[in-house]
Motif scaffolding. Structure first.
Motif, PDB file in Angstrom:
ATOM      1  N   ARG B 133    -128.787  87.194  78.374  1.00  0.00           N
ATOM      2  CA  ARG B 133    -129.938  86.176  78.115  1.00  0.00           C
ATOM      3  C   ARG B 133    -130.169  85.530  79.535  1.00  0.00           C
ATOM      4  O   ARG B 133    -131.492  85.551  79.821  1.00  0.00           O
ATOM      5  CB  ARG B 133    -129.376  85.059  77.266  1.00  0.00           C
ATOM      6  N   ILE B 134    -129.408  85.111  80.255  1.00  0.00           N
ATOM      7  CA  ILE B 134    -129.904  84.333  81.751  1.00  0.00           C
ATOM      8  C   ILE B 134    -130.166  85.093  82.500  1.00  0.00           C
ATOM      9  O   ILE B 134    -131.104  84.741  83.317  1.00  0.00           O
ATOM     10  CB  ILE B 134    -128.597  83.514  81.974  1.00  0.00           C
ATOM     11  N   LEU B 139    -135.416  86.274  85.379  1.00  0.00           N
ATOM     12  CA  LEU B 139    -136.415  87.571  85.772  1.00  0.00           C
ATOM     13  C   LEU B 139    -137.758  87.158  85.405  1.00  0.00           C
ATOM     14  O   LEU B 139    -138.659  87.333  85.945  1.00  0.00           O
ATOM     15  CB  LEU B 139    -135.950  88.932  85.159  1.00  0.00           C
ATOM     16  N   HIS B 140    -137.907  86.561  83.974  1.00  0.00           N
ATOM     17  CA  HIS B 140    -139.246  86.290  83.555  1.00  0.00           C
ATOM     18  C   HIS B 140    -139.555  85.027  83.135  1.00  0.00           C
ATOM     19  O   HIS B 140    -140.712  84.872  82.557  1.00  0.00           O
ATOM     20  CB  HIS B 140    -139.526  87.421  82.352  1.00  0.00           C
ATOM     21  N   GLY B 141    -138.514  84.044  83.357  1.00  0.00           N
ATOM     22  CA  GLY B 141    -138.989  82.729  82.897  1.00  0.00           C
ATOM     23  C   GLY B 141    -138.629  82.351  81.491  1.00  0.00           C
ATOM     24  O   GLY B 141    -138.236  83.301  80.634  1.00  0.00           O
ATOM     25  N   LEU B 142    -139.059  81.050  80.992  1.00  0.00           N
ATOM     26  CA  LEU B 142    -138.560  80.626  79.763  1.00  0.00           C
ATOM     27  C   LEU B 142    -139.575  79.866  79.441  1.00  0.00           C
ATOM     28  O   LEU B 142    -139.810  78.755  80.195  1.00  0.00           O
ATOM     29  CB  LEU B 142    -137.245  80.171  79.640  1.00  0.00           C
ATOM     30  N   PRO B 205    -143.074  84.921  79.703  1.00  0.00           N
ATOM     31  CA  PRO B 205    -141.731  84.297  79.597  1.00  0.00           C
ATOM     32  C   PRO B 205    -140.896  84.546  78.427  1.00  0.00           C
ATOM     33  O   PRO B 205    -141.639  84.723  77.285  1.00  0.00           O
ATOM     34  CB  PRO B 205    -141.973  82.864  80.021  1.00  0.00           C
ATOM     35  N   TRP B 206    -139.768  84.329  78.351  1.00  0.00           N
ATOM     36  CA  TRP B 206    -138.970  84.483  77.157  1.00  0.00           C
ATOM     37  C   TRP B 206    -138.914  83.292  76.294  1.00  0.00           C
ATOM     38  O   TRP B 206    -139.385  82.339  76.915  1.00  0.00           O
ATOM     39  CB  TRP B 206    -137.465  84.751  77.448  1.00  0.00           C
ATOM     40  N   THR B 207    -138.681  83.247  75.040  1.00  0.00           N
ATOM     41  CA  THR B 207    -138.600  82.156  74.183  1.00  0.00           C
ATOM     42  C   THR B 207    -137.035  82.184  73.708  1.00  0.00           C
ATOM     43  O   THR B 207    -136.448  83.354  73.812  1.00  0.00           O
ATOM     44  CB  THR B 207    -139.575  81.958  72.951  1.00  0.00           C
ATOM     45  N   ALA B 208    -136.717  80.909  73.273  1.00  0.00           N
ATOM     46  CA  ALA B 208    -135.327  80.983  72.806  1.00  0.00           C
ATOM     47  C   ALA B 208    -135.051  81.552  71.690  1.00  0.00           C
ATOM     48  O   ALA B 208    -133.906  82.529  71.641  1.00  0.00           O
ATOM     49  CB  ALA B 208    -134.877  79.296  72.634  1.00  0.00           C
ATOM     50  N   PRO B 209    -135.701  81.831  70.602  1.00  0.00           N
ATOM     51  CA  PRO B 209    -135.583  82.533  69.577  1.00  0.00           C
ATOM     52  C   PRO B 209    -135.485  84.025  69.818  1.00  0.00           C
ATOM     53  O   PRO B 209    -134.400  84.859  69.405  1.00  0.00           O
ATOM     54  CB  PRO B 209    -136.826  82.454  68.444  1.00  0.00           C
ATOM     55  N   GLU B 210    -136.255  84.449  70.718  1.00  0.00           N
ATOM     56  CA  GLU B 210    -136.107  85.884  71.172  1.00  0.00           C
ATOM     57  C   GLU B 210    -134.794  86.275  71.825  1.00  0.00           C
ATOM     58  O   GLU B 210    -134.149  87.244  71.471  1.00  0.00           O
ATOM     59  CB  GLU B 210    -137.337  86.176  72.347  1.00  0.00           C
ATOM     60  N   LEU B 211    -134.426  85.207  72.650  1.00  0.00           N
ATOM     61  CA  LEU B 211    -133.154  85.452  73.574  1.00  0.00           C
ATOM     62  C   LEU B 211    -131.967  85.548  72.426  1.00  0.00           C
ATOM     63  O   LEU B 211    -130.929  86.430  72.560  1.00  0.00           O
ATOM     64  CB  LEU B 211    -133.030  84.434  74.496  1.00  0.00           C
ATOM     65  N   LYS B 213    -131.637  86.430  69.652  1.00  0.00           N
ATOM     66  CA  LYS B 213    -131.587  87.718  68.944  1.00  0.00           C
ATOM     67  C   LYS B 213    -130.761  88.813  69.498  1.00  0.00           C
ATOM     68  O   LYS B 213    -130.256  89.785  69.232  1.00  0.00           O
ATOM     69  CB  LYS B 213    -133.113  88.244  68.680  1.00  0.00           C
ATOM     70  N   LEU B 214    -130.756  88.522  70.756  1.00  0.00           N
ATOM     71  CA  LEU B 214    -130.006  89.614  71.783  1.00  0.00           C
ATOM     72  C   LEU B 214    -128.230  89.575  71.344  1.00  0.00           C
ATOM     73  O   LEU B 214    -127.809  90.621  71.669  1.00  0.00           O
ATOM     74  CB  LEU B 214    -130.086  89.350  73.049  1.00  0.00           C
ATOM     75  N   GLY B 215    -127.902  88.582  70.727  1.00  0.00           N
ATOM     76  CA  GLY B 215    -126.576  88.428  70.524  1.00  0.00           C
ATOM     77  C   GLY B 215    -125.516  88.218  72.001  1.00  0.00           C
ATOM     78  O   GLY B 215    -126.206  88.066  72.905  1.00  0.00           O
ATOM     79  N   ASN B 216    -124.552  88.591  71.917  1.00  0.00           N
ATOM     80  CA  ASN B 216    -123.697  88.405  73.013  1.00  0.00           C
ATOM     81  C   ASN B 216    -123.380  89.851  73.461  1.00  0.00           C
ATOM     82  O   ASN B 216    -122.342  90.373  74.101  1.00  0.00           O
ATOM     83  CB  ASN B 216    -122.281  87.919  72.631  1.00  0.00           C
TER      84      ASN B 216
END
Lengths: 478, 216
Positions: B133-134, B139-142, B205-211, B213-216
């Protein structure tokens, strides 16, 4: 010069007559400086336990009076007496009279003028910051020039000798006379003319001081011991064949001992270590000299004043050598270095070893020059007794106090004030010791000038040797 | 007149002439005193003493001279090998410089951010959480909003993928994950390079819900 002369009594008297005034002038100046320097030294010592003593007088503040005393004793008493004794003995052993002695008197006057200006310069605040080189720079050339004249006389007398043999005393005198100009010019150039930087200045000064004591004064004292013991006792030096070895070892090793004065100081480690090793090497000549001279003394009836003074000189030489060796051992130095024990070592060399030898020499020489006896035997006894007591008291005091001082200095919790307070009784005892020595000096002073003035014929069975055919020294059988 | 000889008054007697003194000693200089019975040990003992002094002196000199190094003031100084030990540099130390140049404006020196505007990094569940996530955030912002350590933040972070190189991003993140009491494993430059390649087509940029979803 080349004919192996057989000097007879009249020739010996001729030599003594030629040496009379130069040597008497040098001895006389030496005695006056001994009194002056001793008084200054006493003032400096009293200030260590009674700081208010003369503290209001600018000239006599401790920072001035202490170096002034040391310089007066070294250059005033030390050089005058060493040159007086050295010139006489060199003439005697070379069977050559001192020619044109008037020049020597002139040189002696200029030397003493230089020392006077130098000591006055120190007391008026013009001193430099280097031990034993405190005299202001304007006296340097005066001292070197007048010394050069007297040294040249000594060397010339040796080269013009009327004998093919040379004796141990001559080697030591010859070595000593060359060491001072070498040490002094190098130290002057490296500290004042073209000064080296930083730490190296302390190294040069330590080298100079150790050289002056070890290559200047100690050899003169040894020359006296090597001469007077066989001369007065009438027995040859024991194991004399070892003496040349001792001479060479002593001169070469002593030249390297300077660094050992700085063990534990902020100097490159190899300098201090080299000095310590040189001190180990000194064991060899010290052992040989002890074999030579104590072997000569052993079992001898020592009624002679000169022999008694020389014996004190030898004891002091041994004690100083022992201290020097101990101070090179790091375990001992960690406590004893930079305390009163190092001061004791220097004092034993200059006073204990050298000065007592010169007292002994003077008691032998002066009557032969003047042709009449010492005025008062009581004063001689007083001088001998005061010297012996003073030597013992000061050695014990400085030794014990120095050890205590070192222990306390190494103990971080002890404050400097407490150390000073704890040392006060010891400094008082030191002053008492110096007063004892001063009594002896005064007796010597009075006797010397009294004997010069009064024509005191030799009486009774104390017939002067100079008027009598002495027995020939025999080679021991087998 | 005192009958007993007073040796102190008058003049020292001499026991020999200077001439005999010279001659006798010249003879003795070349002739050892002979011992009628037995052997004289003195020369041998002296030779032993000389050897001992030279031997001991040499050992002492070798041991305490610090190899005659003019700069060695301690006689026990160990010989320097000549090689200079390189200073130890950790990724976190390098990352600190990146952080101080780039991130410090918003997230502050103490990593606390600014309440409600810039999210805290110290003790943050995001910062110490998944590196997937981080890395993407840097890389692309949030684009906010998001919840950091239970607090709502509504803000945006600019993309830094074009400004910072892979190892700079990895070091800065490692610094953040190990500073201010944070304790998370370091981020490898290889991981950053992999994610940069995987998300190369991303422009937004990414959004919180998208990130999340990536899980750990």
């Amino acid at each position: 010069m080349n004919s192996p002369a057989q000097p007879n009594r009249s020739e010996q008297m001729e030599i003594d007559a030629s040496a009379k005034w130069p040597v008497l002038v040098l001895f006389g100046s030496a005695v006056v400086w001994l009194i002056l320097g001793g008084a200054l030294q006493l003032i400096a010592a009293i200030q260590l336990h009674t700081p208010s003593f003369l503290a209001d007088c600018e000239w006599f503040t401790h920072g001035r009076v202490a170096p002034a005393a040391q310089n007066a004793l070294v250059y005033g008493w030390g050089f005058n007496s060493a040159l007086g004794f050295g010139l006489w003995l060199m003439a005697r052993l070379s069977f050559a009279s001192l020619r044109h002695g008037g020049w020597l008197i002139v040189a002696a006057k200029f030397w003493n003028l230089g020392v006077l200006l130098g000591v006055a310069g120190i007391m008026t605040g013009a001193s430099t910051s280097f031990e034993l080189l405190e005299m202001p720079r304007f006296v340097t050339l005066l001292l070197l020039g007048s010394y050069g004249l007297m040294g040249a006389w000594l060397v010339t007398t040796f080269t013009l000798r009327n004998t093919e043999n040379t004796y141990a005393s001559q080697w030591y005198l010859f070595g000593a006379v060359f060491s001072f100009p070498w040490l002094y010019t190098l130290a002057q150039v490296m500290l004042f003319t073209a000064p080296v930087r930083g730490t190296l200045q302390a190294v040069v000064d330590a080298w100079y001081v150790s050289g002056l004591y070890g290559l200047g004064f100690v050899p003169v004292a040894l020359a006296a011991a090597y001469y007077f013991l066989p001369k007065i006792l009438g027995r040859p030096v024991a194991n004399y064949y070892l003496a040349p070895t001792a001479f060479w070892w002593l001169f070469f090793a002593t030249a390297f001992t300077g660094g050992s004065r700085l063990i534990g100081g902020p100097v490159p480690a190899w300098l201090a270590t080299t000095g310590a090793v040189a001190n180990f090497f000194l064991i060899v000549p010290v052992v040989i000299i002890a074999l030579n001279l104590f072997g000569t003394l052993r079992g001898a009836a020592t009624g002679s004043v000169t022999v008694r003074f020389i014996r004190w000189s030898l004891f002091a030489f041994l004690a100083a050598s022992l201290l020097n060796f101990a101070l090179s051992l790091r375990g001992f130095a960690i406590t004893a270095q930079f305390t009163l024990i190092t001061a004791l070592r220097d004092w034993l060399l200059l006073y204990g070893c050298f000065s007592t030898a010169m007292f002994g020499a003077a008691y032998f020489i002066v009557p032969r020059l003047t042709g009449h006896a010492w005025r008062s035997s009581a004063l001689i006894t007083a001088h001998l007794g005061a010297t012996a007591l003073g030597l013992l008291l000061i050695t014990a005091t400085l030794g014990w106090a120095g050890w205590e001082q070192g222990r306390m200095l190494n103990h971080a919790a002890t404050s400097f004030t407490d150390i000073t307070k704890a040392l006060t009784p010891w400094f008082t005892a030191y002053s008492v010791g110096l007063m004892l020595l001063t009594i002896g000096h005064l007796a010597f002073f009075v006797n010397f000038f009294w004997s010069l003035g009064a024509r005191c014929p030799v009486t009774g069975d104390a017939t002067p040797a100079v008027f009598r055919a002495p027995p020939a020294m025999e080679v021991p059988s087998a | 007149m005192n009958a007993a000889p007073d040796h102190l008054s008058g003049v020292e007697q001499s026991g020999a002439t200077d001439d005999s003194l010279q001659h006798v000693h010249e003879h003795l200089l070349h002739h050892k005193p002979e011992k009628p019975h037995g052997y004289s040990a003195t020369p041998l003992l002296l030779l032993g003493l000389m050897c001992t002094v030279v031997f001991f002196g040499s050992i002492y000199l070798a041991h305490y001279s610090a190899r005659f190094d003019p700069l060695a003031y301690n006689e026990n100084a160990k010989p320097s090998s000549g090689k200079i030990e390189p200073p130890v540099v950790t990724p976190a130390m390098l990352g600190r410089r990146v952080y101080n140049n780039t991130c410090i404006t918003c997230h502050q020196t103490n990593g606390q951010g600014l309440a409600g505007v810039y999210p805290p990094l110290a003790g943050s569940d995001w910062a110490q959480g998944s590196e997937e996530r981080i890395i993407r955030i840097v890389l692309h912002g949030l684009n906010g909003p998001l919840t950091v350590s239970g607090k709502e933040i509504s803000s945006a972070m600019a993309p830094l993928g074009t400004v910072l190189k892979d190892d700079q991003i990895a070091n800065a993140l490692t610094y953040v994950r190990q500073e201010w009491g944070n304790n998370a494993p370091e981020v490898k430059p290889e991981t950053v390079a992999r994610i940069r390649a995987e998300t190369a087509s991303r422009t937004q940029p990414w959004t919180a819900p998208e990130l999340l979803k990536l899980g750990n």
